[in-house]
Design a protein around this motif. Structure first.
Motif, PDB file in Angstrom:
ATOM      1  N   ALA A   1       6.580  -1.704   2.709  1.00  0.00           N
ATOM      2  CA  ALA A   1       7.300  -1.980   3.950  1.00  0.00           C
ATOM      3  C   ALA A   1       6.717  -3.196   4.668  1.00  0.00           C
ATOM      4  O   ALA A   1       7.462  -4.039   5.181  1.00  0.00           O
ATOM      5  CB  ALA A   1       7.265  -0.756   4.860  1.00  0.00           C
ATOM      6  N   GLU A   2       5.386  -3.298   4.697  1.00  0.00           N
ATOM      7  CA  GLU A   2       4.739  -4.446   5.353  1.00  0.00           C
ATOM      8  C   GLU A   2       5.120  -5.753   4.678  1.00  0.00           C
ATOM      9  O   GLU A   2       5.468  -6.733   5.348  1.00  0.00           O
ATOM     10  CB  GLU A   2       3.219  -4.287   5.315  1.00  0.00           C
ATOM     11  CG  GLU A   2       2.670  -3.237   6.235  1.00  0.00           C
ATOM     12  CD  GLU A   2       1.181  -2.979   6.014  1.00  0.00           C
ATOM     13  OE1 GLU A   2       0.574  -3.617   5.117  1.00  0.00           O
ATOM     14  OE2 GLU A   2       0.624  -2.141   6.741  1.00  0.00           O
ATOM     15  N   GLU A   3       5.047  -5.783   3.362  1.00  0.00           N
ATOM     16  CA  GLU A   3       5.342  -7.010   2.625  1.00  0.00           C
ATOM     17  C   GLU A   3       6.823  -7.382   2.720  1.00  0.00           C
ATOM     18  O   GLU A   3       7.170  -8.552   2.857  1.00  0.00           O
ATOM     19  CB  GLU A   3       4.909  -6.876   1.164  1.00  0.00           C
ATOM     20  CG  GLU A   3       3.409  -6.786   0.985  1.00  0.00           C
ATOM     21  CD  GLU A   3       2.671  -7.999   1.518  1.00  0.00           C
ATOM     22  OE1 GLU A   3       3.115  -9.138   1.266  1.00  0.00           O
ATOM     23  OE2 GLU A   3       1.655  -7.809   2.213  1.00  0.00           O
ATOM     24  N   ALA A   4       7.692  -6.401   2.653  1.00  0.00           N
ATOM     25  CA  ALA A   4       9.126  -6.667   2.786  1.00  0.00           C
ATOM     26  C   ALA A   4       9.447  -7.175   4.191  1.00  0.00           C
ATOM     27  O   ALA A   4      10.292  -8.057   4.364  1.00  0.00           O
ATOM     28  CB  ALA A   4       9.926  -5.409   2.478  1.00  0.00           C
ATOM     29  N   SER A   5       8.754  -6.653   5.177  1.00  0.00           N
ATOM     30  CA  SER A   5       8.939  -7.111   6.552  1.00  0.00           C
ATOM     31  C   SER A   5       8.534  -8.572   6.703  1.00  0.00           C
ATOM     32  O   SER A   5       9.202  -9.353   7.393  1.00  0.00           O
ATOM     33  CB  SER A   5       8.129  -6.229   7.503  1.00  0.00           C
ATOM     34  OG  SER A   5       8.269  -6.668   8.832  1.00  0.00           O
TER      35      SER A   5
ATOM     36  N   LYS B   1      11.996  -8.223  -3.810  1.00  0.00           N
ATOM     37  CA  LYS B   1      11.178  -9.421  -3.993  1.00  0.00           C
ATOM     38  C   LYS B   1       9.687  -9.097  -4.035  1.00  0.00           C
ATOM     39  O   LYS B   1       8.926  -9.764  -4.727  1.00  0.00           O
ATOM     40  CB  LYS B   1      11.443 -10.421  -2.873  1.00  0.00           C
ATOM     41  CG  LYS B   1      12.742 -11.164  -3.019  1.00  0.00           C
ATOM     42  CD  LYS B   1      12.942 -12.123  -1.869  1.00  0.00           C
ATOM     43  CE  LYS B   1      14.310 -12.780  -1.958  1.00  0.00           C
ATOM     44  NZ  LYS B   1      14.592 -13.619  -0.781  1.00  0.00           N
ATOM     45  N   VAL B   2       9.267  -8.090  -3.290  1.00  0.00           N
ATOM     46  CA  VAL B   2       7.836  -7.792  -3.195  1.00  0.00           C
ATOM     47  C   VAL B   2       7.420  -6.578  -4.017  1.00  0.00           C
ATOM     48  O   VAL B   2       6.229  -6.339  -4.211  1.00  0.00           O
ATOM     49  CB  VAL B   2       7.405  -7.595  -1.720  1.00  0.00           C
ATOM     50  CG1 VAL B   2       7.648  -8.853  -0.920  1.00  0.00           C
ATOM     51  CG2 VAL B   2       8.088  -6.401  -1.084  1.00  0.00           C
ATOM     52  N   ALA B   3       8.365  -5.814  -4.509  1.00  0.00           N
ATOM     53  CA  ALA B   3       8.060  -4.545  -5.184  1.00  0.00           C
ATOM     54  C   ALA B   3       7.121  -4.724  -6.379  1.00  0.00           C
ATOM     55  O   ALA B   3       6.162  -3.965  -6.535  1.00  0.00           O
ATOM     56  CB  ALA B   3       9.341  -3.847  -5.624  1.00  0.00           C
ATOM     57  N   LYS B   4       7.383  -5.717  -7.204  1.00  0.00           N
ATOM     58  CA  LYS B   4       6.571  -5.903  -8.407  1.00  0.00           C
ATOM     59  C   LYS B   4       5.111  -6.205  -8.055  1.00  0.00           C
ATOM     60  O   LYS B   4       4.202  -5.618  -8.641  1.00  0.00           O
ATOM     61  CB  LYS B   4       7.152  -7.030  -9.256  1.00  0.00           C
ATOM     62  CG  LYS B   4       6.473  -7.200 -10.581  1.00  0.00           C
ATOM     63  CD  LYS B   4       7.168  -8.248 -11.415  1.00  0.00           C
ATOM     64  CE  LYS B   4       6.484  -8.419 -12.757  1.00  0.00           C
ATOM     65  NZ  LYS B   4       7.176  -9.430 -13.579  1.00  0.00           N
ATOM     66  N   ASP B   5       4.899  -7.094  -7.091  1.00  0.00           N
ATOM     67  CA  ASP B   5       3.538  -7.442  -6.703  1.00  0.00           C
ATOM     68  C   ASP B   5       2.800  -6.264  -6.059  1.00  0.00           C
ATOM     69  O   ASP B   5       1.625  -6.018  -6.346  1.00  0.00           O
ATOM     70  CB  ASP B   5       3.531  -8.627  -5.744  1.00  0.00           C
ATOM     71  CG  ASP B   5       3.964  -9.919  -6.420  1.00  0.00           C
ATOM     72  OD1 ASP B   5       3.799 -10.027  -7.655  1.00  0.00           O
ATOM     73  OD2 ASP B   5       4.458 -10.815  -5.713  1.00  0.00           O
ATOM     74  N   VAL B   6       3.504  -5.531  -5.206  1.00  0.00           N
ATOM     75  CA  VAL B   6       2.872  -4.382  -4.540  1.00  0.00           C
ATOM     76  C   VAL B   6       2.561  -3.298  -5.567  1.00  0.00           C
ATOM     77  O   VAL B   6       1.487  -2.703  -5.563  1.00  0.00           O
ATOM     78  CB  VAL B   6       3.760  -3.844  -3.396  1.00  0.00           C
ATOM     79  CG1 VAL B   6       3.183  -2.567  -2.815  1.00  0.00           C
ATOM     80  CG2 VAL B   6       3.904  -4.899  -2.291  1.00  0.00           C
TER      81      VAL B   6
ATOM     82  N   HIS C   1       1.944  -3.735  -8.665  1.00  0.00           N
ATOM     83  CA  HIS C   1       0.820  -4.225  -9.459  1.00  0.00           C
ATOM     84  C   HIS C   1      -0.517  -3.942  -8.757  1.00  0.00           C
ATOM     85  O   HIS C   1      -1.499  -3.579  -9.396  1.00  0.00           O
ATOM     86  CB  HIS C   1       0.973  -5.712  -9.732  1.00  0.00           C
ATOM     87  CG  HIS C   1      -0.114  -6.282 -10.575  1.00  0.00           C
ATOM     88  ND1 HIS C   1      -0.252  -5.971 -11.910  1.00  0.00           N
ATOM     89  CD2 HIS C   1      -1.129  -7.112 -10.278  1.00  0.00           C
ATOM     90  CE1 HIS C   1      -1.309  -6.599 -12.385  1.00  0.00           C
ATOM     91  NE2 HIS C   1      -1.856  -7.301 -11.419  1.00  0.00           N
ATOM     92  N   GLU C   2      -0.537  -4.101  -7.434  1.00  0.00           N
ATOM     93  CA  GLU C   2      -1.754  -3.808  -6.661  1.00  0.00           C
ATOM     94  C   GLU C   2      -2.188  -2.349  -6.830  1.00  0.00           C
ATOM     95  O   GLU C   2      -3.367  -2.049  -6.882  1.00  0.00           O
ATOM     96  CB  GLU C   2      -1.521  -4.056  -5.177  1.00  0.00           C
ATOM     97  CG  GLU C   2      -1.425  -5.491  -4.783  1.00  0.00           C
ATOM     98  CD  GLU C   2      -1.130  -5.662  -3.306  1.00  0.00           C
ATOM     99  OE1 GLU C   2      -1.481  -4.760  -2.509  1.00  0.00           O
ATOM    100  OE2 GLU C   2      -0.545  -6.699  -2.939  1.00  0.00           O
ATOM    101  N   PHE C   3      -1.223  -1.458  -6.904  1.00  0.00           N
ATOM    102  CA  PHE C   3      -1.548  -0.037  -6.976  1.00  0.00           C
ATOM    103  C   PHE C   3      -1.782   0.460  -8.388  1.00  0.00           C
ATOM    104  O   PHE C   3      -2.305   1.541  -8.576  1.00  0.00           O
ATOM    105  CB  PHE C   3      -0.452   0.786  -6.273  1.00  0.00           C
ATOM    106  CG  PHE C   3      -0.611   0.791  -4.787  1.00  0.00           C
ATOM    107  CD1 PHE C   3      -1.246   1.848  -4.159  1.00  0.00           C
ATOM    108  CD2 PHE C   3      -0.160  -0.270  -4.024  1.00  0.00           C
ATOM    109  CE1 PHE C   3      -1.429   1.849  -2.791  1.00  0.00           C
ATOM    110  CE2 PHE C   3      -0.339  -0.285  -2.651  1.00  0.00           C
ATOM    111  CZ  PHE C   3      -0.972   0.768  -2.038  1.00  0.00           C
ATOM    112  N   HIS C   4      -1.408  -0.307  -9.370  1.00  0.00           N
ATOM    113  CA  HIS C   4      -1.702   0.084 -10.750  1.00  0.00           C
ATOM    114  C   HIS C   4      -3.112  -0.306 -11.157  1.00  0.00           C
ATOM    115  O   HIS C   4      -3.644   0.219 -12.105  1.00  0.00           O
ATOM    116  CB  HIS C   4      -0.691  -0.554 -11.705  1.00  0.00           C
ATOM    117  CG  HIS C   4       0.539   0.253 -11.849  1.00  0.00           C
ATOM    118  ND1 HIS C   4       1.153   0.427 -13.047  1.00  0.00           N
ATOM    119  CD2 HIS C   4       1.278   0.939 -10.951  1.00  0.00           C
ATOM    120  CE1 HIS C   4       2.220   1.194 -12.886  1.00  0.00           C
ATOM    121  NE2 HIS C   4       2.327   1.503 -11.633  1.00  0.00           N
ATOM    122  N   GLY C   5      -3.700  -1.232 -10.425  1.00  0.00           N
ATOM    123  CA  GLY C   5      -5.083  -1.641 -10.682  1.00  0.00           C
ATOM    124  C   GLY C   5      -5.267  -2.603 -11.779  1.00  0.00           C
ATOM    125  O   GLY C   5      -4.596  -3.114 -12.510  1.00  0.00           O
TER     126      GLY C   5
END
Length: 75
Positions: free
Chosen positions: A42-46, A64-69, A71-75
């Protein structure tokens, strides 16, 4: 929080073999990770919406931001 936690538990339980159950501590950790992911998404999409001078977040902003976010949580 309890309703969201129950819904998440049901989804995860469906994917586990029938003879397995989740430890309550794991369930809590997974729920917290899920909530942190949603908050970050939500923060990144905002940010993307604001960069495009919009006051509402659209599905395109999230995508647009889902893939990057994620990726952050998959480590």
């Amino acid at each position: 929080m309890k309703d969201d936690s129950k819904a998440l538990r049901k989804r995860i339980q469906k994917r586990l073999p029938s003879d397995m159950d989740m430890d309550p501590h794991i369930e809590q950790l997974m729920y917290m990770d899920y909530m942190m992911f949603m908050e970050r998404l939500a923060e990144e999409a905002s940010k993307v919406a604001k960069e495009n001078n919009r006051t509402k977040v659209s599905n395109d902003d999230i995508m647009k931001v889902a893939k990057d976010v994620l990726h952050e949580f998959h480590g």
